[in-house]
Motif scaffolding. Structure first.
Motif: not given
Length: 285
Positions: A103-107
């Motif tokens: 996910a965008y900006k997630k691990a």
């Protein structure tokens, strides 16, 4: 080759195939290129991990095209032929795992909103199940080549972004976008800057013939039919191809590029279109 499908709020169905191989440019620098034959839109990316040479040519002459733009007849989805393996292509989606994306900006990859269904990666946002947000590749790329196939349902609208940096709220705030759209049902003119194949809000998708080639109109297949997309970025030259026709060609490292950004909706987003490398992103809408 891998297939990915994105069923968005506007009912966009996509599938994608991604491969990566090493290339050497005219200066001897090694770049990596991605190939995604038969991939429905938006979820595959293989791109160069080394920046383009510092001394770029002043002309907008495009780099030589890679061999093969579509999978071999009868080739299984989410697979590579022996020849492709030998050439160095690498799959980013094998039809069963999302390990090369998150996910965008997630691990991690979204826990909702995206599912793998019979070899397709689908967004379920349009089904009222809640979206999972935009997804990006785990790896970053500089110079690259991406090929894929996509299908759009009525009013399908999405996009493939590249050289995305995770410094703003959404991928489109730093990464330029290959527009994925059903032009007809959205009443979008074929040569509009927001139509399928265009460099969203920057350059209209019109045929860019080579020397001695005739001008041909953009070809966009109807809802439910497969479209082939190819994005190539090497040595400062960006190219978009739609169903075999080059519809965009521009430099992304000169004053003209800065002027395009200054006249667009992206002008107030710091770093838009200026990243030397970044992630591939697929929109969940």
């Amino acid at each position: 080759m891998p297939f990915l499908s994105l069923l968005s709020l506007l009912s966009l169905l996509l599938r994608v195939d991604c491969r990566q191989r090493r290339l050497t440019d005219a200066t001897g620098h090694t770049v990596s290129s991605m190939h995604t034959p038969l991939a429905v839109v938006l979820v595959t990316a293989c791109m160069g991990t080394q920046p383009a040479p510092a001394n770029k040519p002043e002309s907008a002459a495009a780099p030589a095209a890679s061999s093969g733009s579509k999978p071999a007849e009868g080739q299984a989805a989410n697979s590579l032929t022996p020849a492709e393996v030998a050439a160095g292509w690498e799959l980013l989606f094998d039809g069963s795992s999302t390990k090369r994306f998150r996910a965008y900006k997630k691990a991690e990859f979204p826990k909702q909103g995206w599912v793998i269904d019979n070899g397709w990666l689908k967004s379920t946002a349009a089904q009222g199940k809640g979206g999972g947000g935009d997804i990006v590749t785990v790896d970053e790329y500089s110079d690259f080549e991406l090929q894929l196939e996509w299908k759009a349902s009525t009013k399908g609208n999405s996009g493939i972004m590249f050289r995305v940096a995770e410094q703003h709220d959404y991928p489109w705030m730093t990464g330029a976008e290959f527009q994925v759209l059903d032009d007809a049902s959205t009443n979008t003119k074929p040569d509009d800057k927001h139509s399928a194949g265009g460099l969203y809000d920057l350059i209209s998708p019109v045929n860019v013939p080579g020397a001695g080639e005739a001008m041909e109109p953009k070809v966009l297949n109807a809802v439910g039919q497969t479209n082939h997309a190819r994005i190539r970025l090497q040595r400062g030259v960006l190219q978009h191809f739609l169903n075999g026709t080059k519809v965009v060609e521009t430099r992304v490292d000169d004053a003209a590029w800065l002027a395009l950004i200054a006249g667009s909706k992206f002008k107030d987003f710091k770093g838009f279109g200026m990243q030397p490398k970044g992630r591939l992103a697929i929109q969940d809408h």
